[in-house]
Scaffold this motif. Structure first.
Motif, mmCIF file in Angstrom:
data_model
loop_
_atom_site.group_PDB
_atom_site.id
_atom_site.type_symbol
_atom_site.label_atom_id
_atom_site.label_comp_id
_atom_site.label_asym_id
_atom_site.label_seq_id
_atom_site.Cartn_x
_atom_site.Cartn_y
_atom_site.Cartn_z
ATOM 1 N N SER A 198 41.729 32.291 37.555
ATOM 2 C CA SER A 198 42.089 33.376 38.750
ATOM 3 C C SER A 198 42.748 32.638 39.876
ATOM 4 C CB SER A 198 40.846 34.018 38.841
ATOM 5 O OG SER A 198 39.799 33.323 39.505
ATOM 6 N N GLY A 255 36.262 43.856 43.292
ATOM 7 C CA GLY A 255 36.897 42.415 42.977
ATOM 8 C C GLY A 255 36.602 41.557 44.247
ATOM 9 N N ARG A 256 37.753 40.742 44.552
ATOM 10 C CA ARG A 256 37.433 39.660 45.468
ATOM 11 C C ARG A 256 38.665 39.832 46.393
ATOM 12 N NH1 ARG A 256 34.235 39.107 41.824
ATOM 13 N NH2 ARG A 256 33.140 37.407 41.523
ATOM 14 N N ASP A 257 39.613 40.420 46.086
ATOM 15 C CA ASP A 257 40.967 40.795 47.077
ATOM 16 C C ASP A 257 41.528 42.059 47.194
ATOM 17 O OD1 ASP A 257 41.721 40.676 44.369
ATOM 18 O OD2 ASP A 257 43.691 39.654 44.742
ATOM 19 N N ILE A 258 40.642 42.851 46.793
ATOM 20 C CA ILE A 258 41.190 44.242 46.668
ATOM 21 C C ILE A 258 41.841 44.633 48.015
ATOM 22 C CG2 ILE A 258 40.750 46.752 46.079
ATOM 23 C CD1 ILE A 258 40.845 44.514 43.711
ATOM 24 N N THR A 299 38.221 44.778 38.534
ATOM 25 C CA THR A 299 39.275 43.840 38.304
ATOM 26 C C THR A 299 38.641 42.570 37.802
ATOM 27 O OG1 THR A 299 39.064 43.217 40.639
ATOM 28 C CG2 THR A 299 40.598 44.774 40.029
ATOM 29 N N LYS A 343 28.457 44.431 42.935
ATOM 30 C CA LYS A 343 29.663 45.239 42.893
ATOM 31 C C LYS A 343 29.827 46.199 41.732
ATOM 32 C CE LYS A 343 32.745 41.766 43.307
ATOM 33 N NZ LYS A 343 31.671 40.595 42.925
ATOM 34 N N ASP A 358 36.352 30.375 44.345
ATOM 35 C CA ASP A 358 37.035 31.687 44.668
ATOM 36 C C ASP A 358 37.300 31.844 46.026
ATOM 37 O OD1 ASP A 358 36.455 32.217 42.030
ATOM 38 O OD2 ASP A 358 34.932 33.588 42.612
ATOM 39 N N ARG A 370 31.509 38.269 29.170
ATOM 40 C CA ARG A 370 30.370 37.903 30.338
ATOM 41 C C ARG A 370 29.543 36.631 30.068
ATOM 42 N NH1 ARG A 370 31.452 41.381 34.375
ATOM 43 N NH2 ARG A 370 32.279 42.976 33.546
ATOM 44 N N ARG A 392 22.344 37.727 38.173
ATOM 45 C CA ARG A 392 23.053 37.129 37.222
ATOM 46 C C ARG A 392 22.354 36.692 35.848
ATOM 47 N NH1 ARG A 392 27.697 39.206 37.333
ATOM 48 N NH2 ARG A 392 29.495 38.397 38.015
ATOM 49 N N TYR A 439 40.151 39.750 34.890
ATOM 50 C CA TYR A 439 40.384 38.280 34.959
ATOM 51 C C TYR A 439 39.787 37.740 33.897
ATOM 52 C CZ TYR A 439 43.096 38.348 39.241
ATOM 53 O OH TYR A 439 44.005 38.864 40.132
ATOM 54 N N ARG A 440 38.602 38.287 33.406
ATOM 55 C CA ARG A 440 37.821 37.779 32.381
ATOM 56 C C ARG A 440 38.320 37.913 31.184
ATOM 57 N NH1 ARG A 440 32.099 36.654 33.294
ATOM 58 N NH2 ARG A 440 31.811 36.857 35.531
ATOM 59 N N THR A 445 36.973 31.727 33.970
ATOM 60 C CA THR A 445 37.593 32.988 34.555
ATOM 61 C C THR A 445 38.259 32.365 36.060
ATOM 62 O OG1 THR A 445 36.534 34.397 33.535
ATOM 63 C CG2 THR A 445 37.665 35.308 35.327
ATOM 64 N N SER A 446 37.138 31.759 36.519
ATOM 65 C CA SER A 446 37.268 30.894 37.842
ATOM 66 C C SER A 446 38.356 30.264 37.824
ATOM 67 C CB SER A 446 35.969 30.378 38.153
ATOM 68 O OG SER A 446 35.740 30.282 39.730
ATOM 69 N N ARG A 504 47.392 35.904 38.617
ATOM 70 C CA ARG A 504 47.428 36.859 39.647
ATOM 71 C C ARG A 504 48.655 37.575 39.883
ATOM 72 N NH1 ARG A 504 42.158 35.538 41.900
ATOM 73 N NH2 ARG A 504 42.524 37.674 42.761
HETATM 74 O O1 DC Z 1 33.522 40.152 39.604
HETATM 75 P P1 DC Z 1 33.282 38.903 38.349
HETATM 76 O O2 DC Z 1 32.275 37.877 38.539
HETATM 77 O O3 DC Z 1 33.243 39.759 37.095
HETATM 78 O O4 DC Z 1 34.816 38.088 38.316
HETATM 79 C C1 DC Z 1 35.051 37.055 37.642
HETATM 80 C C2 DC Z 1 35.813 35.932 38.015
HETATM 81 O O5 DC Z 1 37.119 36.557 38.660
HETATM 82 C C3 DC Z 1 35.396 35.382 39.624
HETATM 83 O O6 DC Z 1 35.433 33.889 39.459
HETATM 84 C C4 DC Z 1 36.387 35.771 40.446
HETATM 85 C C5 DC Z 1 37.614 36.171 39.739
HETATM 86 N N1 DC Z 1 38.060 37.492 40.398
HETATM 87 C C6 DC Z 1 39.240 37.306 41.163
HETATM 88 O O7 DC Z 1 39.664 36.173 41.402
HETATM 89 N N2 DC Z 1 39.871 38.407 41.813
HETATM 90 C C7 DC Z 1 39.370 39.697 41.582
HETATM 91 N N3 DC Z 1 39.916 40.606 42.221
HETATM 92 C C8 DC Z 1 38.419 39.775 40.804
HETATM 93 C C9 DC Z 1 37.650 38.693 40.084
#
Ligand code: DC
Length: 233
Positions: free
Chosen positions: A106, A132-135, A38, A20, A187, A94, A160, A42-43, A102-103, A112
């Motif tokens: 978040s 991100g995850r929820d955009i 995003t 991504k 997540d 990172r 990774r 969160y990080r 972060t996990s 959030r």
């Molecule tokens: O994309 P990433 O691996 O840098 O994300 C790090 C953590 O943040 C991952 O565990 C999921 C969370 N995250 C989230 O919950 N919602 C987002 N919009 C972006 C990332």
């Protein structure tokens, strides 16, 4: 009369290691759009929290902490810098420990909610690629274009792993794959804004196609959408 937007709101969601960030960066550069990572936001919060003695089970305390939260992304000479409460944390976000933290953070509602507002504000005028995850499901459910980027766990773990080795971290491929799978499960299974493909998202599997090819595909959708929008206005 509504103000004319500068460009589209593009959402790219998907699990970690799907490519991504690299893809969002290249796509934003081609389009002259702003990239909003995003996950980095969160990080940055995770870095701040890990410097405190905050009890994550005490949601009132987390709420108070989040009331003063200020996370900012800045692009300097093509590189994204991350600031949390005025301090630059770019080089710290990172590590493997920060990924785990972060996990956890978040999944917390106050965190959030705070970042959701900041992200909506940043993307409000369009001309943005948010990843991100929820955009596409929560932050911008009306995004002009939504992509859901995936790749096999082996490919994601290897990406990774390569990143971490390049940064000089001591990890094995196996533990990196396992950690990525575990974080993705967390997540995906959390109650608030889980990682999920939006119904109207375009799914792209990047396991066997090159990054530039993925960006080409996305750019073609963007051009098509932009042309459609211009023909209606
Ligand atoms: O994309 P990433 O691996 O840098 O994300 C790090 C953590 O943040 C991952 O565990 C999921 C969370 N995250 C989230 O919950 N919602 C987002 N919009 C972006 C990332």
């Amino acid at each position: 009369m509504s103000q004319k937007k500068r460009g589209l709101v593009i959402a790219i969601d998907g699990p970690s290691g799907a490519g991504k960030s690299t893809i969002a960066h290249l796509l934003a550069k081609r389009l002259g759009y702003l990239q909003i990572d995003t996950g980095a936001m969160y990080r940055a919060v995770a870095v701040l929290i890990s410097r405190t003695a905050l009890d994550l089970a005490d949601l009132d305390a987390v709420q108070r902490f989040c009331a003063d939260l200020n996370v900012r992304l800045e692009t300097v000479a093509g590189c994204q810098k991350v600031f949390a409460n005025g301090q630059e944390v770019t080089s710290q976000i990172r590590t493997a420990e920060v990924s785990v933290m972060t996990s956890r953070i978040s999944a917390l509602k106050p965190v959030r909610d705070a970042l959701l507002l900041a992200q909506r504000e940043m993307g409000r005028d369009g001309g943005v690629v948010l990843e991100g995850r929820d955009i596409g499901t929560v932050v911008f459910p009306d995004a002009d274009l939504k992509f859901f980027l995936t790749a096999s766990p082996e490919v994601r773990g290897k990406r990774r792993y390569d990143e971490m080795i390049a940064r000089g971290e001591q990890v094995t491929l196996r533990e990196t794959i396992e950690a990525a799978v575990q974080r993705d499960a967390q997540d995906t299974q959390r109650d608030i804004a889980p990682l999920k493909q939006a119904d109207d998202a375009i799914a792209i599997d990047s396991s066997d196609i090159g990054i530039e090819d993925v960006v080409d595909r996305m750019e073609a959708f963007v051009r098509e959408k932009t042309a459609q929008r211009e023909s209606y206005s």
